[in-house]
Write an enzyme that holds these catalytic residues in place. Structure first.
Site, mmCIF file in Angstrom:
data_model
loop_
_atom_site.group_PDB
_atom_site.id
_atom_site.type_symbol
_atom_site.label_atom_id
_atom_site.label_comp_id
_atom_site.label_asym_id
_atom_site.label_seq_id
_atom_site.Cartn_x
_atom_site.Cartn_y
_atom_site.Cartn_z
ATOM 1 N N SER A 24 25.692 4.765 -10.512
ATOM 2 C CA SER A 24 25.771 4.848 -9.057
ATOM 3 C C SER A 24 25.319 6.226 -8.597
ATOM 4 O O SER A 24 24.630 6.931 -9.343
ATOM 5 C CB SER A 24 27.213 4.548 -8.622
ATOM 6 O OG SER A 24 27.275 4.373 -7.231
ATOM 7 N N ASN A 25 25.658 6.613 -7.386
ATOM 8 C CA ASN A 25 25.280 7.939 -6.889
ATOM 9 C C ASN A 25 26.394 8.509 -6.014
ATOM 10 O O ASN A 25 27.423 7.866 -5.819
ATOM 11 C CB ASN A 25 23.944 7.854 -6.132
ATOM 12 C CG ASN A 25 24.030 6.918 -4.950
ATOM 13 O OD1 ASN A 25 24.798 7.138 -4.016
ATOM 14 N ND2 ASN A 25 23.269 5.829 -5.003
ATOM 15 N N ARG A 26 26.177 9.694 -5.472
ATOM 16 C CA ARG A 26 27.264 10.425 -4.816
ATOM 17 C C ARG A 26 27.475 10.067 -3.345
ATOM 18 O O ARG A 26 28.266 10.706 -2.664
ATOM 19 C CB ARG A 26 27.000 11.928 -4.932
ATOM 20 C CG ARG A 26 27.091 12.424 -6.378
ATOM 21 C CD ARG A 26 26.752 13.891 -6.457
ATOM 22 N NE ARG A 26 27.502 14.665 -5.482
ATOM 23 C CZ ARG A 26 27.066 15.785 -4.914
ATOM 24 N NH1 ARG A 26 25.879 16.257 -5.220
ATOM 25 N NH2 ARG A 26 27.810 16.434 -4.037
ATOM 26 N N ALA A 91 22.518 4.662 0.266
ATOM 27 C CA ALA A 91 21.809 5.282 -0.857
ATOM 28 C C ALA A 91 21.640 4.197 -1.922
ATOM 29 O O ALA A 91 22.452 4.070 -2.847
ATOM 30 C CB ALA A 91 22.600 6.461 -1.395
#
Ligand code: CTP
Length: 213
Positions: A24-26, A91
């Site tokens: 995943s991402n932030r 995102a």
């Protein structure tokens, strides 16, 4: 924005590796949820399609939860014909593991030289903007260098009406921060909004959209 129907994607996506792991991402979802509230406050009828975030659903906003980029793609395509504006703050992961393991990857079996193949996810914005008709489309550009140049490229390549560019390498703004600093870029206009709270920024973004789009 009174009476206008606005669809907003927000948060990160999660791409499964096995039953207990993902990539995943932030992204925290704060920017998308904040824009949703600002649009609602201006009289918009707002729906959110959100990846996994720990945020409360704002009052009077419909919310659909998804996990992966594929799920987000599907949900957006299901409903997009009902909307006047599409604001893509999510995102979205660009890649996903080619194969999802059915069982947990055990370290004794795989960990030595474990490697993974990835395939590209579909670009939700690009697919929607192909046949956009009267729909107004707003994208975000998360950049770490050549912010404006890269954002302008995305404005054209993704056939957008507005792109909002931010520098995600600066930890005081962007991902998971309560503040942000952005450029609003259309074909004709370029406007910088200096560092302010995401709440105030959201109001400015909605005002800009109402005025110029
Ligand atoms: N986006 C999307 N679907 C994807 C990837 C991105 O809809 N599969 C949208 C994002 O919500 C954002 C815009 O496209 O509004 C730009 O996303 P960004 O991550 O900045 O750029 P990418 O297109 O992924 O390009 P790159 O990672 O090469 O910068």
């Amino acid at each position: 924005m009174a009476g206008k129907k606005i669809l907003i994607t927000a948060g990160p996506t999660r791409e499964k590796i096995d039953p207990v792991r993902y990539i995943s991402n932030r992204s925290s979802g704060k920017m998308g949820f904040s824009i949703a509230e600002a649009a609602r406050d201006e009289g918009g009828l707002v729906s959110l399609i959100s990846g996994p975030v720990s945020l409360k659903t704002p009052d009077e906003i419909e919310r659909i939860d998804v996990e992966s980029a594929d799920e987000m793609f599907k949900e957006v395509n299901k409903v997009i014909n009902n909307f006047d504006f599409f604001i893509s703050t999510a995102a979205v992961a660009d890649f996903k593991p080619e194969k999802i393991e059915n069982q947990k990857i055990k370290k004794d079996m795989k960990a030595v030289n474990l490697s993974m193949e990835f395939i590209e996810n579909k670009d939700i914005l690009k697919s929607i903007s192909k046949n956009k008709g009267d729909l107004k489309i707003i994208g975000f550009a998360a950049e770490t260098q050549d912010i404006k140049e890269n954002a302008k490229k995305k404005l054209n390549e993704k056939n957008l009406d507005l792109i909002i560019a931010n520098d995600v390498s600066d930890s005081s703004i962007g991902f998971d921060s309560d503040e942000n600093e952005v450029y609003l870029i259309t074909e004709k206009i370029e406007k910088k909004i200096e560092k302010i709270s995401k709440k105030k920024l959201s109001r400015s973004i909605i005002e800009f959209i109402a005025k110029y789009l």
